[in-house]
Design an enzyme around this catalytic site. Structure first.
Site, short mmCIF file in Angstrom:
data_model
loop_
_atom_site.label_atom_id
_atom_site.label_comp_id
_atom_site.label_asym_id
_atom_site.label_seq_id
_atom_site.Cartn_x
_atom_site.Cartn_y
_atom_site.Cartn_z
N LYS A 1 -24.50 15.56 27.34
CA LYS A 1 -24.21 15.49 25.92
C LYS A 1 -24.92 15.10 25.03
O LYS A 1 -25.84 14.19 25.27
CB LYS A 1 -22.89 14.65 26.07
N ARG B 1 0.90 -5.11 -5.13
CA ARG B 1 1.18 -6.15 -4.20
C ARG B 1 1.13 -7.25 -5.18
O ARG B 1 0.18 -7.77 -5.70
CB ARG B 1 -0.16 -6.35 -3.48
N THR C 1 4.22 2.32 5.92
CA THR C 1 2.78 2.06 5.70
C THR C 1 2.06 3.03 6.71
O THR C 1 2.59 3.11 7.84
CB THR C 1 2.78 0.83 6.18
N GLY D 1 -11.13 13.23 20.41
CA GLY D 1 -12.22 13.29 21.59
C GLY D 1 -13.35 12.22 21.34
O GLY D 1 -14.54 12.66 21.62
N ARG E 1 -5.32 -1.99 8.94
CA ARG E 1 -5.43 -3.59 8.69
C ARG E 1 -5.84 -4.22 9.95
O ARG E 1 -6.88 -4.09 10.57
CB ARG E 1 -3.96 -3.90 8.33
N SER F 1 6.05 -6.49 2.25
CA SER F 1 7.05 -6.25 1.21
C SER F 1 8.70 -6.75 1.85
O SER F 1 9.42 -7.01 1.38
CB SER F 1 7.23 -4.71 1.12
N ARG G 1 13.61 10.07 -2.47
CA ARG G 1 14.31 11.11 -2.69
C ARG G 1 15.66 11.29 -2.05
O ARG G 1 16.80 11.25 -2.49
CB ARG G 1 13.83 12.37 -2.49
N HIS H 1 -23.92 14.80 21.40
CA HIS H 1 -23.32 14.26 20.14
C HIS H 1 -22.02 13.43 20.61
O HIS H 1 -21.30 13.41 21.65
CB HIS H 1 -22.60 15.37 19.36
N ASP I 1 2.24 -0.82 11.62
CA ASP I 1 2.13 -2.32 12.17
C ASP I 1 3.35 -3.01 11.90
O ASP I 1 3.16 -4.27 11.93
CB ASP I 1 0.84 -2.99 11.66
N ASP J 1 -0.31 2.21 8.42
CA ASP J 1 -0.73 1.31 9.43
C ASP J 1 0.21 1.44 10.86
O ASP J 1 -0.30 0.90 12.02
CB ASP J 1 -1.04 -0.01 9.26
N VAL K 1 17.16 8.34 -0.83
CA VAL K 1 18.01 7.14 -1.33
C VAL K 1 18.78 7.65 -2.70
O VAL K 1 19.95 7.43 -2.70
CB VAL K 1 16.89 6.03 -1.70
N GLY L 1 5.97 -2.18 3.77
CA GLY L 1 5.58 -2.48 5.15
C GLY L 1 6.03 -4.10 5.24
O GLY L 1 6.97 -4.45 4.52
N ASP L 2 5.58 -4.72 6.03
CA ASP L 2 5.95 -6.12 6.61
C ASP L 2 5.83 -7.29 5.49
O ASP L 2 6.89 -7.80 5.27
CB ASP L 2 4.80 -6.73 7.58
N GLU M 1 -15.97 9.37 22.04
CA GLU M 1 -16.53 8.80 23.42
C GLU M 1 -16.15 7.25 23.54
O GLU M 1 -16.15 6.65 24.59
CB GLU M 1 -18.07 8.79 23.19
N GLY N 1 0.85 -1.22 0.21
CA GLY N 1 0.01 -0.01 -0.05
C GLY N 1 0.83 1.20 0.17
O GLY N 1 2.00 1.26 0.76
O1 F6P Z 1 -1.59 -1.18 4.67
C1 F6P Z 1 -2.12 -0.11 4.12
C2 F6P Z 1 -3.68 -0.15 4.03
O2 F6P Z 1 -4.26 0.92 3.63
C3 F6P Z 1 -4.57 -0.91 5.11
O3 F6P Z 1 -4.79 0.01 6.00
C4 F6P Z 1 -5.70 -1.48 4.46
O4 F6P Z 1 -6.19 -2.59 5.14
C5 F6P Z 1 -5.08 -1.91 3.12
O5 F6P Z 1 -3.94 -1.13 2.94
C6 F6P Z 1 -5.97 -1.55 2.09
O6 F6P Z 1 -5.26 -2.05 0.86
P1 F6P Z 1 -5.90 -1.75 -0.61
O7 F6P Z 1 -5.66 -0.31 -1.03
O8 F6P Z 1 -4.90 -3.05 -1.45
O9 F6P Z 1 -7.37 -2.22 -0.53
#
Ligand code: F6P
Length: 329
Positions: free
Chosen positions: A222, A80, A133, A193, A179, A113, A29, A224, A137, A135, A31, A110-111, A195, A19
């Site tokens: 409240k 991908r 990424t 903010g 993800r 890759s 840039r 909303h 993650d 995420d 690199v 990301g992971d 809830e 992604g």
């Molecule tokens: O890893 C980035 C991300 O945007 C995730 O948050 C999401 O789950 C996924 O890629 C969506 O992938 P695609 O654009 O291939 O649908």
């Protein structure tokens, strides 16, 4: 670093994979410019591993990366690749890198890759990974390129949704990307903010974790409410429907979707990406490969790629607790 891992590197390939994330261009840039500064030849590979397999590889110069630091997405394009996830794909990728006489590859992604990069490295193709990424993650690093920009985009969306939720006295369920991780959701829940904030790392009970906080806030005056749901939990439409049925409060759901991946990178992402790109090249210039660049706190470090891929990071329990305390009206 053992001497056997070192070899002279003169021609490097760079690709973006998985992604897209705001700041990938800033890393590219970094690199290219740091590579040229160190008298290396730098080759851009289009469409991630797909382009490597197809030989979509061409030399870059200082001008190729002019005016891209402020742009979201990736000018190299990304994909991908299913084929690259197979041993035959990795073998073909390495063979293509050899046809172009590439001594090493820099993989920005990301992971998933990084798993491709590790397989290439195991097959004898020297690599360096740069984590990018939205995420956040990737277990080995505190920070991934694109995360800050995505969170700021989400924060702005929540602010807008909140204005209308306030005016109409409604509840809004906002589903954010990530993800299987709740980093974007948790931080944006605090920043917006909210809830309640529902993340995949924690089981949730609709009554305890959503309905009760909404009713407590309503009883305190409240009118909303914002509920953040991470995409790894999903079901935001159904959650909105249940809130409406149980509380009688008009509730709608917004899935923010791919807008979270676009946009001009923030200062944090531009600087982190630039530093990571330059660090990758500094390692390559010393003949060091098989590493992943990572952020530990504010420092840019490098880790063994095999060890990096085994690393896990936990969601911050203190952040979860604080988010709950602060959402009490
Ligand atoms: O890893 C980035 C991300 O945007 C995730 O948050 C999401 O789950 C996924 O890629 C969506 O992938 P695609 O654009 O291939 O649908």
């Amino acid at each position: 670093m053992s001497e056997s891992n070192k070899k002279e590197i003169r021609r490097i390939g760079v690709l973006t994979s998985g992604g897209d994330a705001p700041g990938m261009n800033a890393a590219l840039r970094g690199v290219v410019r740091a590579g040229l500064y160190r008298k290396l030849q730098v080759f851009g590979i289009q469409r991630g591993y797909e382009g490597l397999l197809e030989g979509e590889i061409s030399e870059m110069n200082a001008h190729s990366v002019s005016n891209i630091i402020s742009r979201g997405g990736t000018v190299l394009l990304t994909a991908r690749s299913k084929e690259f996830a197979t041993p035959e794909g990795v073998r073909r990728g390495k063979a293509m890198a050899e046809i172009f006489k590439l001594d090493a590859l820099v993989v920005i992604g990301g992971d998933g890759s990084f798993r491709g990069a590790r397989d290439l490295h195991r097959a004898g193709m020297p690599v360096i990974g740069i984590p990018a990424t939205i995420d956040n993650d990737v277990g080995c690093t505190d920070y991934t390129i694109g995360y800050d920009t995505a969170m700021n985009t989400v924060k702005e969306a929540i602010d807008r949704i909140k204005d209308t939720a306030y005016s109409h006295e409604r509840c809004s369920v906002v589903e954010v990307m990530g993800r299987n991780a709740g980093y974007i959701a948790l931080n944006c829940g605090i920043a917006g903010g909210a809830e309640a904030c529902i993340i995949p790392e924690k089981d949730f009970d609709i009554n305890e974790d959503i309905i009760k906080p909404i009713l407590a806030c309503r009883n305190a005056g409240k009118h909303h409410y914002i509920i953040i749901v991470a995409e790894g939990v999903g079901g935001s439409m159904e959650i909105a429907q249940q809130i409406k049925e149980i509380t009688g409060i008009t509730t709608n759901a917004t899935i923010l979707g791919h807008q979270q991946r676009g946009g001009s990178p923030t200062v944090r992402d531009r600087v982190a990406a630039s530093l990571m790109g330059a660090k990758a090249v500094s390692l390559l210039a010393q003949g060091i490969t098989g590493r992943v660049i990572a952020m530990k706190g504010e420092s840019v470090v490098d880790l063994d790629i095999e060890e990096a891929l085994e690393m896990k990071k936990d969601i911050d329990e203190h952040l979860i607790e604080t988010s709950k305390i602060l959402s009490l009206y």
